[in-house]
Design an enzyme around this catalytic site. Structure first.
Site, PDB file in Angstrom:
ATOM      1  N   ASP A  76       0.862  -1.184   0.000  1.00 47.49           N
ATOM      2  CA  ASP A  76       0.000   0.000   0.000  1.00 47.49           C
ATOM      3  C   ASP A  76       0.902   1.238   0.000  1.00 47.49           C
ATOM      4  O   ASP A  76       1.431   1.630   1.051  1.00 47.49           O
ATOM      5  CB  ASP A  76      -0.926   0.001   1.224  1.00 47.49           C
ATOM      6  CG  ASP A  76      -2.006  -1.081   1.153  1.00 47.49           C
ATOM      7  OD1 ASP A  76      -1.817  -2.088   0.434  1.00 47.49           O
ATOM      8  OD2 ASP A  76      -3.049  -0.916   1.820  1.00 47.49           O
TER       9      ASP A  76
ATOM     10  N   LYS B 127      -6.825   3.533  -3.229  1.00 49.09           N
ATOM     11  CA  LYS B 127      -7.260   3.490  -1.820  1.00 49.09           C
ATOM     12  C   LYS B 127      -7.443   4.917  -1.339  1.00 49.09           C
ATOM     13  O   LYS B 127      -6.647   5.797  -1.687  1.00 49.09           O
ATOM     14  CB  LYS B 127      -6.189   2.737  -1.029  1.00 49.09           C
ATOM     15  CG  LYS B 127      -6.326   2.764   0.477  1.00 49.09           C
ATOM     16  CD  LYS B 127      -5.267   1.846   1.135  1.00 49.09           C
ATOM     17  CE  LYS B 127      -5.181   2.068   2.628  1.00 49.09           C
ATOM     18  NZ  LYS B 127      -4.139   1.231   3.281  1.00 49.09           N
TER      19      LYS B 127
ATOM     20  N   LYS C 116     -10.265   0.513  -2.440  1.00 47.14           N
ATOM     21  CA  LYS C 116     -10.146   0.249  -1.007  1.00 47.14           C
ATOM     22  C   LYS C 116     -10.412   1.511  -0.205  1.00 47.14           C
ATOM     23  O   LYS C 116      -9.536   2.380  -0.104  1.00 47.14           O
ATOM     24  CB  LYS C 116      -8.739  -0.295  -0.687  1.00 47.14           C
ATOM     25  CG  LYS C 116      -8.499  -0.525   0.809  1.00 47.14           C
ATOM     26  CD  LYS C 116      -7.144  -1.180   1.082  1.00 47.14           C
ATOM     27  CE  LYS C 116      -6.813  -1.205   2.561  1.00 47.14           C
ATOM     28  NZ  LYS C 116      -5.475  -1.777   2.859  1.00 47.14           N
TER      29      LYS C 116
HETATM   30  O1  G3H Z   1      -5.263   1.317   5.911  1.00 49.16           O
HETATM   31  C1  G3H Z   1      -5.977   1.251   6.866  1.00 49.16           C
HETATM   32  C2  G3H Z   1      -6.192   2.337   7.815  1.00 49.16           C
HETATM   33  O2  G3H Z   1      -4.993   2.797   8.338  1.00 49.16           O
HETATM   34  C3  G3H Z   1      -7.070   1.906   8.927  1.00 49.16           C
HETATM   35  O3  G3H Z   1      -7.603   3.027   9.530  1.00 49.16           O
HETATM   36  P1  G3H Z   1      -8.468   2.871  10.873  1.00 49.16           P
HETATM   37  O4  G3H Z   1      -7.469   2.561  11.955  1.00 49.16           O
HETATM   38  O5  G3H Z   1      -9.130   4.192  11.033  1.00 49.16           O
HETATM   39  O6  G3H Z   1      -9.439   1.742  10.702  1.00 49.16           O
END
Ligand code: G3H
Length: 362
Positions: free
Chosen positions: A199, A262, A298
């Site tokens: 990512d 994403k 995503k």
């Molecule tokens: O890529 C994923 C995100 O960093 C997750 O974010 P979150 O901790 O707000 O679910």
């Protein structure tokens, strides 16, 4: 402005022109993109974009109609969520699409290990048995960690006899403010440590200042550094300033070879919102219409509740169709969503609400 090599003949034969106002699934709901035509000229080989010659100048001409986007997002949010008898199935579907994430400064091998065990068995076995899903191999789509935790995740999943992919954030996540060579090296290390999904974060400075060719060139280099690993490109939409920039950045990221686009890192002030998702999935649809190539989506950051996960599934179903509702084309990036989904499944199966200790791994 030539980006990649192909002869004029090759390009002209395969040239695609497409109005950005096309909206085949929802003819009454165009977003009013105002490019005259989208001259994405692609050389397409057996359904895959193998090489492309593009003129990126059109990118600066694209405009997104904010009101149309907001209206469409409201419409999606007003859609009825699936009826009760279908909800457990939808929630389980959402589970299989989660990139179960830990991205914290205090991550250790033990909490990554715990995350991996949860990814492999995301919903309590007895609950799955009650709905006859215990032997269907329900897991999350992947685990997602920082580069320095990739080896921990790979080791834990191997010990659990699981082939779940390990995704690593990279390229100076979350800000992307390190030298290009450092960002490239980070990708290479994560891949050699066993990450099969990377990512990356884009260089926001390039997007905000409209340097689309430079952004394209950077992402191409990340693509090359990823090798066989899938590349998800994080736009950090909360820092791009406008829907128009989100659309432009989405297109450039896809042209440069992203497997997914994403929304966010989860660390910006504004992360995954429905309006911004509409802009991104319309870009994905336009790209598909012009190249025949399906790019995944995503949303990530701040997705916490089971109900939200159902809205996300609805949005994808409405905008891109059922084809996109699979781990190869859709992920929910989330660190704490699974806990709420498991609670809701518990409620559906037992008729009671789970106490905290009922679902300890959540
Ligand atoms: O890529 C994923 C995100 O960093 C997750 O974010 P979150 O901790 O707000 O679910």
């Amino acid at each position: 402005m030539r980006i990649l090599g192909a002869t004029d003949d090759e390009v002209d034969k395969r040239q695609r022109s497409l109005s950005l106002n096309m909206s085949p699934r929802n003819p009454g709901t165009t977003l009013g993109f105002h490019a005259e035509t989208l001259n994405v000229r692609c050389k397409v080989t057996t359904g895959e974009v193998s090489e492309a010659v593009r003129d990126l100048e059109w990118i600066s001409k694209v405009r997104v109609n904010t009101q149309a986007v907001l209206k469409r997002a409201q419409f999606i949010q007003r859609q009825k969520i699936p009826k009760k008898q279908w909800q457990a199935a939808w929630l389980l579907k959402a589970v299989t699409l989660i990139d179960l994430t830990t991205l914290a400064g205090d991550d250790t091998s033990s909490n990554v290990h715990r995350l991996c065990l949860k990814a492999v068995q995301p919903v309590r076995y007895d609950l799955l048995k009650k709905i006859d899903m215990h032997d269907k191999g329900v897991t999350t789509a992947a685990v997602c960690v920082y580069p320095s935790r990739v080896t921990d995740a790979v080791r834990s999943l191997k010990a659990a006899n699981s082939s779940l992919p390990v995704a690593s954030v990279a390229t100076g996540f979350p800000a992307g403010q390190t030298p290009l060579e450092t960002r490239l090296q980070e990708v290479r290390i994560a891949v050699s440590d066993g990450a099969t999904e990377i990512d990356i974060v884009i260089n926001r400075m390039l997007a905000i200042t409209g340097q689309w060719e430079a952004m394209y060139n950077e992402i191409r280099q990340f693509r090359e550094a990823c090798g066989p690993a899938h590349m998800k490109t994080i736009l950090a939409v909360g820092e791009l300033g406008s829907f128009t920039n989100v659309y432009r950045a989405s297109m450039v990221a896809m042209m440069a070879g992203s497997d997914f686009i994403k929304t966010s890192t989860g660390k910006e002030a504004v992360n995954a919102t429905y309006p911004v998702a509409i802009v991104m999935v319309r870009a994905i649809r336009d790209y598909f219409m012009s190249t025949g190539h399906k790019v995944g989506f995503k949303p990530a950051g701040g997705i916490r509740t089971a109900e939200e996960s159902l809205v996300w599934l609805t949005l994808i179903k409405e905008e891109l169709g059922d084809d996109w509702l699979c781990p190869g084309l859709f992920r929910l990036g989330a660190s704490s969503l699974l806990a709420d989904i498991e609670r809701q499944i518990y409620h559906q199966v037992t008729g009671q609400y789970a106490a905290y200790h009922d679902l300890p791994m959540a």
